[in-house]
Design a protein around this motif. Structure first.
Motif, PDB file in Angstrom:
ATOM      1  N   ILE A   7      35.026  32.861  44.746  1.00  0.00           N
ATOM      2  CA  ILE A   7      34.871  33.101  46.186  1.00  0.00           C
ATOM      3  C   ILE A   7      33.333  33.416  46.833  1.00  0.00           C
ATOM      4  O   ILE A   7      32.950  32.613  47.797  1.00  0.00           O
ATOM      5  N   VAL A  15      32.490  37.175  42.851  1.00  0.00           N
ATOM      6  CA  VAL A  15      33.941  37.595  43.249  1.00  0.00           C
ATOM      7  C   VAL A  15      34.863  36.550  42.979  1.00  0.00           C
ATOM      8  O   VAL A  15      34.622  35.155  43.735  1.00  0.00           O
ATOM      9  N   ARG A  17      38.908  34.778  42.640  1.00  0.00           N
ATOM     10  CA  ARG A  17      40.244  35.006  42.986  1.00  0.00           C
ATOM     11  C   ARG A  17      41.258  34.575  41.683  1.00  0.00           C
ATOM     12  O   ARG A  17      40.940  33.424  41.208  1.00  0.00           O
ATOM     13  N   SER A 164      39.114  45.618  41.516  1.00  0.00           N
ATOM     14  CA  SER A 164      40.051  44.428  41.685  1.00  0.00           C
ATOM     15  C   SER A 164      41.101  45.018  42.640  1.00  0.00           C
ATOM     16  O   SER A 164      41.230  46.240  43.005  1.00  0.00           O
ATOM     17  N   VAL A 167      45.750  40.323  46.473  1.00  0.00           N
ATOM     18  CA  VAL A 167      45.791  39.452  47.831  1.00  0.00           C
ATOM     19  C   VAL A 167      47.389  39.398  48.187  1.00  0.00           C
ATOM     20  O   VAL A 167      47.685  39.677  49.237  1.00  0.00           O
ATOM     21  N   GLU A 173      48.377  37.386  42.803  1.00  0.00           N
ATOM     22  CA  GLU A 173      47.249  37.021  43.281  1.00  0.00           C
ATOM     23  C   GLU A 173      46.370  38.014  43.405  1.00  0.00           C
ATOM     24  O   GLU A 173      46.705  39.019  44.160  1.00  0.00           O
ATOM     25  N   TYR A 174      45.119  38.239  42.715  1.00  0.00           N
ATOM     26  CA  TYR A 174      44.121  39.144  42.758  1.00  0.00           C
ATOM     27  C   TYR A 174      42.655  38.943  43.070  1.00  0.00           C
ATOM     28  O   TYR A 174      42.356  37.540  42.669  1.00  0.00           O
ATOM     29  N   ILE A 175      41.833  39.821  43.706  1.00  0.00           N
ATOM     30  CA  ILE A 175      40.304  39.345  43.526  1.00  0.00           C
ATOM     31  C   ILE A 175      39.817  40.533  42.665  1.00  0.00           C
ATOM     32  O   ILE A 175      40.243  41.667  42.643  1.00  0.00           O
ATOM     33  N   GLU A 177      35.855  41.753  41.437  1.00  0.00           N
ATOM     34  CA  GLU A 177      34.558  41.724  41.981  1.00  0.00           C
ATOM     35  C   GLU A 177      33.697  42.425  40.989  1.00  0.00           C
ATOM     36  O   GLU A 177      33.959  43.596  40.779  1.00  0.00           O
TER      37      GLU A 177
END
Length: 220
Positions: A7, A15, A17, A164, A167, A173-175, A177
């Motif tokens: 991202i 970052v 996904r 983390s 989403v 679904e996770y982000i 960073e």
């Protein structure tokens, strides 16, 4: 099959996904990035002269917390190095020197005054203050930088941020960073974390196979 998409990315921050991966996998990556990815830090410090107001122990502690640039996969972890020596060798150790004197007036000693035998291993910033020397005070020391892990000491922690968030938890679904202290690029921290997790999973699989073989009933 899981997927990963970037991202946002810079040298110090990334970052991503992650889709199709369980939260346990994402959290494992986050924790490994914080405490398992090895980076360089000053470990052993030999002080030949210190006439400053700062005690030797405090000076050594401050030096150890200065983040050092870490060339990716150039050096070995001390325990994994073929030299098997507590003193280390050129494959697992870098010598860094500090020799400063306040000749005519007081002066601040900065991280930029540290001189490394390897230009690829040096403070991430030249402007980190270490100590103020009064006139005629001086410091002379020799220090050894080695790879280490954050779970052993905070000076080897490669990240300032490792978080983390979900989403869509129902779709896995996770982000994730990550922000680097500057020792390694954020991308290399993530890559190292993935490699370390993959190795841990592989070792676990081998041990489970061995346990299964041991648990099988003997045939007589």
């Amino acid at each position: 099959m899981g997927s990963v998409s970037i991202i946002e990315e810079s040298n110090s921050r990334i970052v991503v996904r992650l889709s199709g991966y369980p939260i346990q996998y994402v959290n494992a990556l986050r924790r490994i990035a914080m405490v398992e990815v090895p980076v360089m830090a000053l470990d052993d410090i030999i002080i030949y002269n210190n006439s400053s107001v700062m005690h030797d122990e405090i000076l050594a502690h401050r030096l150890g917390l200065i983040p050092l640039t870490t060339p990716y996969k150039k050096y070995n972890l001390p325990d994994a190095c073929e030299c098997k020596s507590k003193l280390g060798c050129p494959k697992c150790r870098v010598t860094i020197y500090l020799d400063v004197t306040a000749d005519t007036k007081s002066r601040t000693v900065y991280s930029g005054d540290l001189v490394s035998e390897d230009e690829s291993v040096k403070p991430v910033s030249d402007s980190i203050p270490i100590v103020i020397l009064a006139k005629d005070q001086s410091i002379k020391l020799e220090a050894y930088a080695r790879l280490g892990k954050g779970r052993v000491h905070a000076k080897w922690q490669p990240t300032t941020i490792a978080v983390s968030r979900y989403v869509d938890a129902s779709k896995d679904e996770y982000i994730l960073e990550l922000e680097s202290v500057g020792s390694l690029s954020a991308r290399n921290i993530l890559i190292s974390a993935v490699d370390i997790l993959e190795e841990k999973i592989s070792r676990l699989g081998e041990r489970l196979d061995g346990l299964k073989e041991y648990a099988k009933p003997s045939i007589t």
